[in-house]
Motif scaffolding. Structure first.
Motif, PDB file in Angstrom:
ATOM      1  N   ASP A   1       1.114  -1.224  -0.022  1.00 18.55           N
ATOM      2  CA  ASP A   1       0.193  -0.054  -0.068  1.00 18.55           C
ATOM      3  C   ASP A   1       0.931   1.475   0.393  1.00 18.55           C
ATOM      4  OD1 ASP A   1      -2.186  -1.613  -0.147  1.00 18.55           O
ATOM      5  OD2 ASP A   1      -2.179  -1.352   1.992  1.00 18.55           O
ATOM      6  N   GLN A   2       2.185   1.279   0.442  1.00 18.70           N
ATOM      7  CA  GLN A   2       3.138   2.341   0.859  1.00 18.70           C
ATOM      8  C   GLN A   2       3.439   2.659  -0.737  1.00 18.70           C
ATOM      9  OE1 GLN A   2       3.598   4.081   3.492  1.00 18.70           O
ATOM     10  NE2 GLN A   2       0.841   3.199   4.362  1.00 18.70           N
ATOM     11  N   PHE A   3       3.735   1.285  -1.541  1.00 22.02           N
ATOM     12  CA  PHE A   3       4.602   1.384  -2.550  1.00 22.02           C
ATOM     13  C   PHE A   3       4.013   2.006  -3.987  1.00 22.02           C
ATOM     14  CE2 PHE A   3       6.374  -0.489  -6.347  1.00 22.02           C
ATOM     15  CZ  PHE A   3       7.931   0.571  -6.412  1.00 22.02           C
ATOM     16  N   LYS A   4       4.113   3.574  -4.505  1.00 22.91           N
ATOM     17  CA  LYS A   4       3.697   4.366  -5.593  1.00 22.91           C
ATOM     18  C   LYS A   4       3.828   3.191  -7.088  1.00 22.91           C
ATOM     19  CE  LYS A   4       3.379   8.250  -3.596  1.00 22.91           C
ATOM     20  NZ  LYS A   4       3.465   7.734  -2.217  1.00 22.91           N
ATOM     21  N   GLY A   5       2.591   1.986  -7.421  1.00 21.30           N
ATOM     22  CA  GLY A   5       2.918   1.227  -8.424  1.00 21.30           C
ATOM     23  C   GLY A   5       2.930  -0.082  -7.981  1.00 21.30           C
ATOM     24  N   THR A   6       2.831  -0.905  -8.899  1.00 18.17           N
ATOM     25  CA  THR A   6       2.862  -1.999  -8.550  1.00 18.17           C
ATOM     26  C   THR A   6       3.751  -2.403  -8.431  1.00 18.17           C
ATOM     27  OG1 THR A   6       1.654  -1.728 -10.355  1.00 18.17           O
ATOM     28  CG2 THR A   6       2.077  -4.440 -10.465  1.00 18.17           C
ATOM     29  N   LEU A   7       3.779  -3.092  -7.009  1.00 14.45           N
ATOM     30  CA  LEU A   7       4.922  -3.938  -5.795  1.00 14.45           C
ATOM     31  C   LEU A   7       4.422  -5.660  -6.259  1.00 14.45           C
ATOM     32  CD1 LEU A   7       6.689  -3.440  -3.220  1.00 14.45           C
ATOM     33  CD2 LEU A   7       5.188  -4.906  -1.861  1.00 14.45           C
TER      34      LEU A   7
ATOM     35  N   GLY B   1       3.290   4.179 -14.290  1.00 14.90           N
ATOM     36  CA  GLY B   1       3.209   4.660 -15.614  1.00 14.90           C
ATOM     37  C   GLY B   1       4.133   3.849 -16.081  1.00 14.90           C
ATOM     38  N   SER B   2       4.927   2.777 -15.160  1.00 16.72           N
ATOM     39  CA  SER B   2       5.754   1.472 -15.767  1.00 16.72           C
ATOM     40  C   SER B   2       4.830   0.253 -16.004  1.00 16.72           C
ATOM     41  CB  SER B   2       7.193   1.438 -14.857  1.00 16.72           C
ATOM     42  OG  SER B   2       7.847   2.079 -14.539  1.00 16.72           O
ATOM     43  N   ASP B   3       5.344  -0.244 -16.815  1.00 10.04           N
ATOM     44  CA  ASP B   3       4.314  -2.039 -17.529  1.00 10.04           C
ATOM     45  C   ASP B   3       5.627  -2.915 -16.945  1.00 10.04           C
ATOM     46  OD1 ASP B   3       3.561  -3.362 -18.507  1.00 10.04           O
ATOM     47  OD2 ASP B   3       3.286  -2.512 -20.933  1.00 10.04           O
TER      48      ASP B   3
END
Length: 431
Positions: A171-177, A350-352
Motif C-alpha cells: 500500500d505504501q509503494f507507488k506503483g505495482t509491488l 506509469g511503468s509497464d
C-alpha cells in the motif's frame, strides 16, 4: 450472515476459550485492558475453559495486575472442554467471536472451529501451525461461507506482522509491488527468553509431519499464482545478510504459507496483482552458527522418531521453560522485542510490469514488543476488535481466511500502531 452484535441469546462479544492456559492468561489481560474499544465503547466478554477454579484465578490475576477489582464480578466464567462437544456448542452459541487459545492446535483446535462454524460464532486463533491452518480451510471454508462465519487463523505474532507487513508495504509503494523479502530479528530481555510447552510441541510435530502438509496442499488443486516481474531469487540456506549485518537463514515458521494464502485470495477473489514473498531470520555471528547447526541437526533427527519427540518434550524444561506465569511475566518480558525489515521492489506508476526490470524499491519496518506473550495478545485482541467494529470491511462472505485476506481493507494496522506494534517506512524510503 452470522451477527457481529450481541443479543439476548448471544450475550458476549468475545469469549476467550483456553483462558487458563499460558497464553490465554495474557489474552485475558489484553481484553480487559482494551475493553473500552469495543462497539459503542464497551465490550461484553467472558472466559471459558475446563476448570472453573483455574479460570477464577486467571480473572483474579488480571484484576490485580490491571488494578481493576471490578473484573472479579463483571467477567463471567463458562465451563467448556474440547472433549465435550455439547459444552463447546453451548459456549459458541453465546459468543459473537471465540478467541481460541487451545494450542497445540493440531490436537485441540479442530473441535473449536467445527463448533463455531455450526453454531454461528466467528473464531480467531493464534496458531503457527500450517498443517492445522490449511486443513481448517480445506475442511470448513465452504460451510463457514454458507453460514456467514469468519474463521481467521494465525492472528498472533504468527502471522500478523508478516502478513499485514506485506500488505502495508504494497500500500505504501507507488506503483505495482511485485516482490518482498522480510528479515526478522528478535531480542530477549535481561533474563533471556523461553518457550512454552504448547509452542515447543507445535514445532516438534509440525516438522515431523511435513510430508503430510505437502499431501494436504495437493488436495486444494491450486494453480500456480501468476508471477509479475522477475521471479524472486531465493537466498541460500545460510548467508550473510547486509540488511541485518549478521548471518541469516530462511524463516521456518508459518509466515511464508500464510502470506502466500493471502496473496492467492487477493489475486483470485479481488483480481489484485500478487506479491512474491521470501522470509528470513537473523541468527547472529559465527559462534551462533555452530550452535545452530548442531542444535538443528539434533532436532531434525529426533523429530523423525516417536522416542525422539517424546525425549525432546521431556528435556525442554532443562533448557528453556516457562514454568510459571508469574515468574515469566516478571523476568522475561521487559526488554524483549522483534523487528521485521521488509524490502520490496516493483514498477513505479506509469511503468509497464510486463516490460523490463523493476525500477522501484521500498523499505518498511514492523517492530514491537516481546513476540509470544505481549505482541501476540495485542494482535489477537485488535483483530477481534476490528472484526466487531468494521464488519462491513471484511470479505463479502464468511469462510476460513488469513489475517491479510480478512483485514486488508480495515484499519487494523492503525489500531496496532496505537498499541505498540508499529508499521512505518524505513529510511531511505525509496531507493
Amino acid at each position: 450472515m452470522a451477527a457481529f452484535s450481541t443479543s439476548s441469546s448471544r450475550p458476549y462479544h468475545i469469549i476467550i476459550f483456553g483462558a487458563s492456559g499460558f497464553t490465554g492468561q495474557f489474552v485475558v489481560e489484553e481484553v480487559a485492558r482494551t475493553a473500552s474499544e469495543g462497539p459503542k465503547g464497551s465490550l461484553k466478554w467472558a472466559v471459558a475453559g475446563r476448570n472453573r477454579a483455574k479460570l477464577e484465578k486467571v480473572v483474579e490475576q488480571a484484576a490485580g495486575t490491571l488494578s481493576k477489582p471490578e473484573l472479579k464480578s463483571e467477567v463471567d466464567i463458562l465451563v467448556a472442554d474440547v472433549s465435550d462437544l455439547d459444552s463447546l456448542a453451548v459456549m459458541c452459541k453465546q459468543a459473537v467471536i471465540v478467541l481460541s487459545c487451545v494450542g497445540p492446535y493440531r490436537f485441540f483446535g479442530d473441535p473449536v472451529v467445527k463448533s463455531c462454524v455450526e453454531n454461528g460464532a466467528h473464531c480467531i486463533d493464534i496458531s503457527g501451525e500450517p498443517q492445522f491452518l490449511e486443513s481448517m480451510q480445506l475442511n470448513y471454508h465452504d460451510q463457514a461461507a454458507g453460514n456467514g462465519v469468519y474463521i481467521v487463523g494465525s492472528c498472533g505474532f504468527d502471522s500478523i506482522p508478516a502478513d499485514m507487513g506485506v500488505i502495508y508495504t504494497r500500500d505504501q509503494f507507488k506503483g505495482t509491488l511485485t516482490a518482498v523479502e522480510s528479515f526478522l530479528t528478535a531480542s530477549a530481555g535481561p533474563e533471556g527468553g523461553c518457550i512454552h510447552d504448547g509452542t515447543w510441541q507445535s514445532a516438534i510435530y509440525g516438522l515431523a509431519d511435513s510430508n503430510k502438509l505437502r499431501s494436504l496442499r495437493k488436495k486444494f488443486g491450486h494453480k500456480p499464482l501468476p508471477v509479475v516481474g522477475p521471479k524472486i531469487k531465493r537466498r541460500g540456506t545460510l548467508f550473510y545478510s547486509n540488511e541485518l549485518q549478521q548471518y541469516a537463514i530462511p524463516f521456518m515458521g508459518t509466515d511464508p504459507s500464510v502470506v502466500k494464502r493471502t496473496q492467492r485470495y487477493l489475486t483470485e477473489e479481488l483480481n489484485e496483482s500478487p506479491v512474491q514473498y521470501g522470509a528470513y531470520v537473523g541468527v547472529g555471528g559465527i559462534s551462533n552458527i555452530f550452535k545452530l547447526v548442531f542444535a538443528g541437526l539434533m532436532f531434525f533427527f529426533f523429530v523423525k522418531f516417536s522416542f525422539g519427540r517424546n525425549l525432546l518434550i521431556k528435556v525442554k524444561h532443562t533448557v528453556s521453560s516457562c514454568e510459571s506465569y508469574a515468574i515469566f511475566n516478571a523476568k522475561t518480558l521487559e526488554g524483549s522485542s522483534f523487528r521485521f525489515i521488509f524490502l520490496g521492489e516493483g514498477y513505479t506508476e506509469g511503468s509497464d510490469p510486463s516490460e523490463g526490470k523493476p525500477n522501484g524499491k521500498i523499505r518498511t519496518l514492523v517492530k514491537g514488543p516481546e513476540v509470544g506473550y505481549v505482541a501476540t495478545p495485542i494482535a489477537m485482541v485488535q483483530a477481534a476488535l476490528t472484526m466487531l467494529n468494521e464488519s462491513d470491511s471484511l470479505p463479502n462472505t464468511g469462510g476460513v481466511y488469513t489475517p491479510g485476506a480478512t483485514f486488508a481493507k480495515t484499519t487494523l494496522i492503525d489500531r496496532l500502531n496505537k498499541h505498540g506494534i508499529q508499521f512505518s517506512l524505513f529510511p531511505p524510503e525509496v531507493q
